[in-house]
Write a protein that holds these residues in place. Structure first.
Motif, short mmCIF file in Angstrom:
data_model
loop_
_atom_site.label_atom_id
_atom_site.label_comp_id
_atom_site.label_asym_id
_atom_site.label_seq_id
_atom_site.Cartn_x
_atom_site.Cartn_y
_atom_site.Cartn_z
N GLY A 144 -8.21 3.20 -9.87
CA GLY A 144 -9.14 2.11 -9.60
C GLY A 144 -8.82 1.31 -8.35
O GLY A 144 -9.38 0.23 -8.15
N GLN A 145 -7.93 1.79 -7.49
CA GLN A 145 -7.59 1.07 -6.27
C GLN A 145 -8.05 1.88 -5.07
O GLN A 145 -8.11 3.11 -5.10
N GLN A 146 -8.39 1.21 -4.00
CA GLN A 146 -8.83 1.87 -2.78
C GLN A 146 -7.59 2.33 -2.00
O GLN A 146 -7.15 1.68 -1.06
N SER A 214 17.25 -3.93 -15.23
CA SER A 214 15.88 -3.48 -15.45
C SER A 214 14.98 -4.14 -14.40
O SER A 214 15.08 -5.34 -14.16
N ALA A 215 14.15 -3.35 -13.75
CA ALA A 215 13.30 -3.90 -12.70
C ALA A 215 12.02 -3.07 -12.57
O ALA A 215 11.95 -1.92 -13.03
N GLN A 216 11.04 -3.67 -11.92
CA GLN A 216 9.80 -2.97 -11.60
C GLN A 216 9.99 -2.35 -10.21
O GLN A 216 10.31 -3.04 -9.25
N VAL A 217 9.81 -1.04 -10.12
CA VAL A 217 9.91 -0.34 -8.84
C VAL A 217 8.52 0.19 -8.49
O VAL A 217 7.86 0.82 -9.31
N GLU A 218 8.09 -0.09 -7.26
CA GLU A 218 6.73 0.26 -6.86
C GLU A 218 6.72 1.06 -5.56
O GLU A 218 7.52 0.82 -4.65
N VAL A 219 5.80 2.00 -5.51
CA VAL A 219 5.47 2.71 -4.27
C VAL A 219 4.15 2.13 -3.79
O VAL A 219 3.16 2.10 -4.55
N LEU A 220 4.12 1.65 -2.55
CA LEU A 220 2.95 0.96 -2.02
C LEU A 220 2.40 1.67 -0.79
O LEU A 220 3.14 2.32 -0.05
N GLN A 221 1.09 1.50 -0.59
CA GLN A 221 0.49 1.92 0.67
C GLN A 221 0.34 0.68 1.54
O GLN A 221 -0.41 -0.24 1.21
N ALA A 228 -3.29 -6.88 2.29
CA ALA A 228 -2.25 -6.68 1.28
C ALA A 228 -2.06 -5.20 0.98
O ALA A 228 -3.03 -4.43 1.00
N PRO A 229 -0.83 -4.78 0.72
CA PRO A 229 -0.59 -3.37 0.39
C PRO A 229 -1.21 -3.00 -0.96
O PRO A 229 -1.42 -3.85 -1.82
N THR A 230 -1.49 -1.72 -1.13
CA THR A 230 -2.05 -1.20 -2.37
C THR A 230 -0.95 -0.51 -3.16
O THR A 230 -0.18 0.30 -2.61
N VAL A 231 -0.87 -0.81 -4.45
CA VAL A 231 0.14 -0.18 -5.30
C VAL A 231 -0.31 1.23 -5.66
O VAL A 231 -1.38 1.43 -6.23
N LEU A 232 0.50 2.21 -5.29
CA LEU A 232 0.20 3.59 -5.64
C LEU A 232 0.77 3.96 -7.00
O LEU A 232 0.16 4.71 -7.76
#
Length: 300
Positions: A144-146, A214-221, A228-232
């Motif tokens: 649901g993200q561009q 414990s952490a949230q790890v994100e790959v972003l575009q 703003a970057p988009t979370v992949l």
């Protein structure tokens, strides 16, 4: 009669010293310096480094995966992290003998085996449970993200010790890709420095295992137009702290076996096959070493 009194006296002294017959191990710690030979009187190798984690990030057709690999270099990869020394106490009260096995080609402990002999009553005890390995964490693509997924994704690494919480950092191996670690929660413990400083005052009954984070790890575009970057992909990931340790009681006789990521389990010396765990970790460390070299080269 005198022999009975002597035996009774010895038993009283033994119970007072050991607490119902189980003798706790007694271990001394210090920072390692080159003038130490790293051995106890019986030749046990007792040098060790506290493991920390580097995350290996890969992409398949359906998901990104995050694996926390043991790592013994500083964040800039120019030096080894601090080295410590441990030795079992040996006196009239008791003798603690230690054995360390390491992860392949490192000074990161895999297993610490303890044998404690009560020199007053000759009491030996076994305690513990068998631990389990931790599998890689998979993060499905966010829908649901561009976002335009990269046609190819080079395996990369992220060193949590290098990045501040919430900071968005460009990935040097993949154009337009950024990484982020956020919402870190560290297991309660003490700093490794405070632990070793306190241990210099006397023998301890525990070992400083790496605390879990414990952490949230994100790959972003990331975009060059300032938007703003988009979370992949995003997933909760667990890795070993590079600063905090959790003292874990050593068995009187048995083993402290390190988990694949952080923490440890106390187990009887004759249980738990470590072959699969060691094979997994050694292959993971080889992959991380290769990818980490590529990441460092890409940064130059």
């Amino acid at each position: 009669m005198n022999q009975k009194r002597s035996l009774t006296f010895c038993l009283i002294i033994s119970f007072a010293a050991t607490g119902c017959g189980v003798v706790p191990p007694r271990v001394q710690y210090s920072e390692y310096t080159p003038n130490m030979d790293g051995q106890s009187a019986n030749g046990d190798q007792l040098i060790f480094r506290l493991r920390r984690s580097v995350l290996l990030i890969k992409k398949s057709s359906t998901a990104f995966t995050f694996e926390a690999s043991p790592y013994e270099l500083t964040p800039d990869s120019k030096a080894f992290i601090k080295t410590y020394y441990m030795a079992g106490k040996d006196d009239l009260r008791s003798t603690t003998q230690l054995k360390i096995t390491y992860l392949d080609s490192t000074k990161i402990p895999d297993t610490i085996t303890v044998t404690t002999t009560d020199n007053l009553a000759d009491t030996i005890s076994k305690i513990g449970e068998v631990g389990q390995a931790i599998a890689p964490v998979a993060a499905a693509f966010v829908s649901g993200q561009q976002a335009v997924l990269p046609p190819t994704f080079n395996d990369t690494t992220l060193d949590p010790a290098e990045v501040a919480d919430e900071a968005i950092v460009p990935d040097p191996r993949n154009d337009g890709i950024c990484l982020r670690v956020s919402n870190r929660v560290t297991e309660p413990g003490v700093s490794a420095k405070d632990y070793i400083d306190a241990a210099k005052a006397g023998a301890r009954h525990d070992f400083p295992t790496p605390a879990c984070v414990s952490a949230q790890v994100e790959v972003l575009q990331c975009r060059t137009d300032g938007t703003a970057p988009t979370v992949l992909a995003s997933a909760h990931t667990t890795f070993a702290s590079d600063q905090i340790v959790v003292p874990m009681l050593l068995p009187s006789t048995g083993s402290l076996k390190m988990n694949t990521v952080c923490g440890a389990n106390v187990t009887p010396a004759d249980k738990e096959d470590r072959y699969q765990v060691l094979t997994y970790l050694q292959n993971l460390m080889k992959s991380v070493s290769s990818v980490q070299s590529a990441v460092k080269s890409a940064k130059k």
